[in-house]
Design an enzyme around this catalytic site. Structure first.
Site, PDB file in Angstrom:
ATOM      1  N   HIS A 100      41.501  15.483  -1.481  1.00 34.57           N
ATOM      2  CA  HIS A 100      40.742  16.709  -1.788  1.00 34.57           C
ATOM      3  C   HIS A 100      40.964  17.103  -3.248  1.00 34.57           C
ATOM      4  O   HIS A 100      42.092  17.084  -3.738  1.00 34.57           O
ATOM      5  CB  HIS A 100      41.190  17.838  -0.850  1.00 34.57           C
TER       6      HIS A 100
ATOM      7  N   HIS B 215      37.502  24.144  -7.183  1.00 35.53           N
ATOM      8  CA  HIS B 215      38.724  23.433  -6.767  1.00 35.53           C
ATOM      9  C   HIS B 215      39.738  23.272  -7.890  1.00 35.53           C
ATOM     10  O   HIS B 215      40.859  22.831  -7.658  1.00 35.53           O
ATOM     11  CB  HIS B 215      38.381  22.029  -6.273  1.00 35.53           C
TER      12      HIS B 215
ATOM     13  N   SER C 262      31.331  26.934   1.776  1.00 30.90           N
ATOM     14  CA  SER C 262      30.485  26.487   0.668  1.00 30.90           C
ATOM     15  C   SER C 262      29.016  26.384   1.086  1.00 30.90           C
ATOM     16  O   SER C 262      28.218  25.733   0.416  1.00 30.90           O
ATOM     17  CB  SER C 262      30.992  25.137   0.145  1.00 30.90           C
TER      18      SER C 262
ATOM     19  N   GLU D 250      41.153  19.897  -4.742  1.00 31.66           N
ATOM     20  CA  GLU D 250      42.153  20.959  -4.978  1.00 31.66           C
ATOM     21  C   GLU D 250      43.563  20.358  -5.004  1.00 31.66           C
ATOM     22  O   GLU D 250      44.380  20.669  -5.874  1.00 31.66           O
ATOM     23  CB  GLU D 250      42.086  22.042  -3.896  1.00 31.66           C
TER      24      GLU D 250
ATOM     25  N   CYS E 179      43.993  30.305   2.250  1.00 34.26           N
ATOM     26  CA  CYS E 179      43.179  31.450   1.837  1.00 34.26           C
ATOM     27  C   CYS E 179      42.683  32.215   3.076  1.00 34.26           C
ATOM     28  O   CYS E 179      42.340  31.619   4.095  1.00 34.26           O
ATOM     29  CB  CYS E 179      42.019  30.878   1.050  1.00 34.26           C
TER      30      CYS E 179
ATOM     31  N   THR F 263      44.464  25.610   0.064  1.00 36.38           N
ATOM     32  CA  THR F 263      43.863  26.897   0.479  1.00 36.38           C
ATOM     33  C   THR F 263      42.952  26.756   1.697  1.00 36.38           C
ATOM     34  O   THR F 263      42.805  27.707   2.462  1.00 36.38           O
ATOM     35  CB  THR F 263      43.032  27.497  -0.673  1.00 36.38           C
TER      36      THR F 263
ATOM     37  N   HIS G   9      31.306  21.794  -2.496  1.00 34.95           N
ATOM     38  CA  HIS G   9      30.991  20.697  -1.580  1.00 34.95           C
ATOM     39  C   HIS G   9      29.751  21.015  -0.757  1.00 34.95           C
ATOM     40  O   HIS G   9      29.834  21.203   0.466  1.00 34.95           O
ATOM     41  CB  HIS G   9      32.205  20.412  -0.679  1.00 34.95           C
TER      42      HIS G   9
ATOM     43  N   ASN H 127      36.442  22.342   4.546  1.00 33.42           N
ATOM     44  CA  ASN H 127      36.571  23.530   5.406  1.00 33.42           C
ATOM     45  C   ASN H 127      35.496  23.558   6.483  1.00 33.42           C
ATOM     46  O   ASN H 127      35.724  24.039   7.593  1.00 33.42           O
ATOM     47  CB  ASN H 127      36.616  24.806   4.558  1.00 33.42           C
TER      48      ASN H 127
END
Ligand code: F3S
Length: 292
Positions: free
Chosen positions: A122, A72, A260, A124, A188, A160, A40, A218
């Site tokens: 999202h 992802h 990212s 993921e 994560c 995550t 992203h 994030n």
């Protein structure tokens, strides 16, 4: 102004790994494509496109390309399509996302009730829920939890990159709707470390600059964390968006960046802020001279 950097920021392990995999694929394949944006961050995606690795969103339109799966991850239907169409596969799914997919797949295969905590849109979460073959609930807000039925036992798996604080709140609410709850702590470490470092820095700063894709979950979370600590917070993608006025009457300014965001963008932001700092200092001197 004084400029401070967060102790931990920028590329996480999974994104760095995905970048390395994609760059290698760009060198070794003439027809590599990424299925959706690799990460992203629009600037990174543009760079890859310039190196001959475009983004595709529909596998059915491909014929003989090599498809890079982004960090992802994807669901089983994508792997099936690649196989059926005899397309090449370079898998850059982050190992921590893969772990979420595998936990979910096993829980569903064992007949357990899965509740996924994460953002419904999202990628993921889309990939993880696909591994649950329609047998999971996704919750993102307290309202979503209100709509859940009662469970004898709920097995929670978390995106995550989700907010640690919000996940805790949602887990509390889910546990009130379940006789038993079992939580897989799948946020994560890179996410919690970056949020913690941003929080610690923002507490001491007047202004926070959060660098990263506007579409990056994030990075958005980091901006939220900084605002919650009372710092005036600006979320920017590149140095071009910086405004000198933001720093005029502020002394302490912090920088953080999403998982990212590449180092070259963070460094550029830092250098432009240093330039602005010098310009502001010169303006102050000129003002004093005129007053004198
Ligand atoms: Fe992977 Fe964590 Fe990064 S899940 S992509 S290492 S934020």
């Amino acid at each position: 102004m004084e400029i401070y950097k967060a102790k931990v920021m920028g590329f996480c392990y999974g994104v760095r790994r995905a970048m390395n995999i994609a760059e290698k694929a760009a060198e070794t394949h003439d027809n590599a494509v990424t299925f959706g944006p690799l990460i992203h961050n629009p600037q990174v995606v543009s760079r890859l496109e310039a190196r001959g690795v475009p983004v595709v969103n529909d596998l059915n339109k491909l014929n003989n390309e090599t498809v890079i799966i982004r960090s992802h991850g994807v669901g089983p239907s994508c792997y099936n399509t690649l196989k059926c169409k005899h397309l090449g596969l370079v898998d850059a799914t982050c190992p921590f996302v893969r772990r979420n997919q595998e936990i979910t797949k096993k829980l569903v295969a064992d007949g357990k009730q899965v509740v996924l905590i994460g953002e419904k849109k999202h990628p993921e979460m889309k990939s993880v829920s696909e591994w649950a073959v329609g047998k999971s609930f996704i919750v993102e807000t307290m309202e979503d939890v209100d709509k859940l039925p009662h469970f004898e036992e709920a097995h929670v798996v978390i995106q995550t990159t989700f907010s640690v604080a919000l996940a805790d709140e949602l887990i509390g609410a889910i546990s009130r709707k379940s006789d038993k709850i079992s939580v897989h702590k799948t946020i994560c470490a890179a996410t919690s470390e970056r949020q913690q470092a941003a929080r610690e820095l923002a507490k001491q700063m007047d202004v926070m600059i959060v660098v990263g894709g506007k579409n990056s979950a994030n990075t958005g979370r980091l901006a939220e964390v900084c605002r919650n600590e009372g710092a005036i917070t600006y979320h920017i993608e590149t140095a071009k968006e910086l405004r000198k006025e933001w720093f005029k009457s502020h002394y302490k300014v912090g920088i953080t960046a999403g998982a990212s965001t590449p180092d070259w963008i963070i460094e550029e932001v830092f250098f432009i802020m240093e330039d602005m700092n010098e310009m502001l200092a010169m303006e102050d001197i000129n003002l004093d001279v005129h007053k004198g």
